[in-house]
Design a protein around this motif. Structure first.
Motif: not given
Length: 124
Positions: A92-106
């Motif tokens: 938790t210390q000194n590291k920014p976090c983010r949420f990504d989404v990867v969409g795969i469309t065959p």
């Protein structure tokens, strides 16, 4: 010959997403983090950020694309699981976090990959 299950397809999509993100410079920290609050498909590092990634594979159709399938309830489970991961690992210390989404469309034998960085945020 064993039939291909939804789980098999999900694992293939996660592997494809992981490989794609690694070619973009991200480093894998953990796959399939499970806790009682939820699951995170991929946890990766992007420079100084810790990135929690949801992978979705969905054919185009009347129910929308892969990224459209991340509901507010799913977002809440991802956030809770990410908080659990951070507390459990002490990252938790000194590291920014983010949420990504990867969409795969065959489509016609080709996997179209859409990477949505910073797809949603934790409400403070």
């Amino acid at each position: 010959m064993k039939p291909v299950t939804s789980r098999d397809k999900g694992e293939q999509a996660e592997q494809l997403a992981c490989h794609y993100l690694q070619t973009q410079g991200l480093r894998l920290a953990q796959r399939n983090y499970h806790c009682r609050l939820g699951e995170i498909d991929l946890i990766m590092e992007d420079r100084e950020s810790l990135v929690f990634i949801e992978v979705r594979c969905r054919r185009k159709g009347r129910f929308g694309n892969a990224i459209d399938s991340i509901t507010p309830a799913k977002q809440a489970r991802l956030i809770a699981a990410a908080q659990h991961y951070l507390q459990r690992t002490g990252r938790t210390q000194n590291k920014p976090c983010r949420f990504d989404v990867v969409g795969i469309t065959p489509e016609k034998g080709v996997n179209n990959i859409t990477w949505l960085r910073d797809a949603f945020r934790v409400e403070s």
